[in-house]
Design a protein around this motif. Structure first.
Motif, PDB file in Angstrom:
ATOM      1  N   UNK A   1       8.634  41.969  61.573  1.00  0.00           N
ATOM      2  CA  UNK A   1       8.821  40.535  61.347  1.00  0.00           C
ATOM      3  C   UNK A   1       8.633  40.150  59.876  1.00  0.00           C
ATOM      4  N   UNK A   2       8.081  41.051  59.064  1.00  0.00           N
ATOM      5  CA  UNK A   2       7.872  40.775  57.644  1.00  0.00           C
ATOM      6  C   UNK A   2       8.835  41.528  56.737  1.00  0.00           C
TER       7      UNK A   2
ATOM      8  N   UNK B   1       9.403  41.707  52.358  1.00  0.00           N
ATOM      9  CA  UNK B   1       9.544  42.914  51.532  1.00  0.00           C
ATOM     10  C   UNK B   1      10.856  42.858  50.756  1.00  0.00           C
ATOM     11  N   UNK B   2      11.960  42.544  51.441  1.00  0.00           N
ATOM     12  CA  UNK B   2      13.272  42.499  50.786  1.00  0.00           C
ATOM     13  C   UNK B   2      13.300  41.496  49.643  1.00  0.00           C
TER      14      UNK B   2
ATOM     15  N   UNK C   1      -0.479  35.205  60.324  1.00  0.00           N
ATOM     16  CA  UNK C   1      -0.615  36.548  60.890  1.00  0.00           C
ATOM     17  C   UNK C   1      -2.079  36.988  60.862  1.00  0.00           C
ATOM     18  N   UNK C   2      -2.727  36.765  59.741  1.00  0.00           N
ATOM     19  CA  UNK C   2      -4.130  37.185  59.604  1.00  0.00           C
ATOM     20  C   UNK C   2      -5.052  36.471  60.582  1.00  0.00           C
ATOM     21  N   UNK C   3      -4.797  35.185  60.801  1.00  0.00           N
ATOM     22  CA  UNK C   3      -5.686  34.410  61.669  1.00  0.00           C
ATOM     23  C   UNK C   3      -5.246  34.430  63.133  1.00  0.00           C
ATOM     24  N   UNK C   4      -4.044  34.933  63.384  1.00  0.00           N
ATOM     25  CA  UNK C   4      -3.547  34.974  64.756  1.00  0.00           C
ATOM     26  C   UNK C   4      -2.916  33.679  65.210  1.00  0.00           C
TER      27      UNK C   4
END
Length: 115
Positions: A51-52, A56-57, A99-102
């Motif tokens: 999903x990320x 990156x691109x 993402x980090x926290x959900x």
């Protein structure tokens, strides 16, 4: 000098060498972007969730276009001015934090009770 710093110096040298192939440069940038994103996401490895991939691109493209202008806020030549972001990941901060926290934004199902 440690092996990591030798690799870093070698990679930087390849990035600045006009004789290095575009493919080699993109591979180095891709590796560095994935390493940084994995830290930002709180991952223990560089296996970035699919999903990320778009992050990156986009960051690889931004960093590739900035080769030779690292540390500069802008670059101009012949009437063309390029303005660089200070942090390539800043525009993705919300997605990374979620993402980090959900926490997931968007439509969620639940129940509301009024008293």
């Amino acid at each position: 000098m440690s092996e990591t710093s030798v690799d870093t110096a070698s990679n930087y040298e390849k990035l600045l060498d006009p004789k290095s192939s575009v493919k080699d440069k993109l591979e180095i940038i891709d590796k560095n972007v994935k390493a940084r994103l994995s830290v930002l996401l709180g991952l223990k490895n560089t296996n970035i969730p699919d999903q990320f991939d778009y992050i990156v691109d986009e960051v690889v493209a931004a960093r590739f276009s900035r080769i030779g202008n690292e540390g500069m806020k802008s670059s101009g030549q012949d009437g063309l001015t390029l303005v660089f972001q200070e942090d390539d990941f800043s525009k993705f901060k919300n997605e990374i934090d979620e993402y980090r926290t959900g926490n997931v934004t968007g439509r969620q199902r639940g129940r509301v009770m009024f008293l």
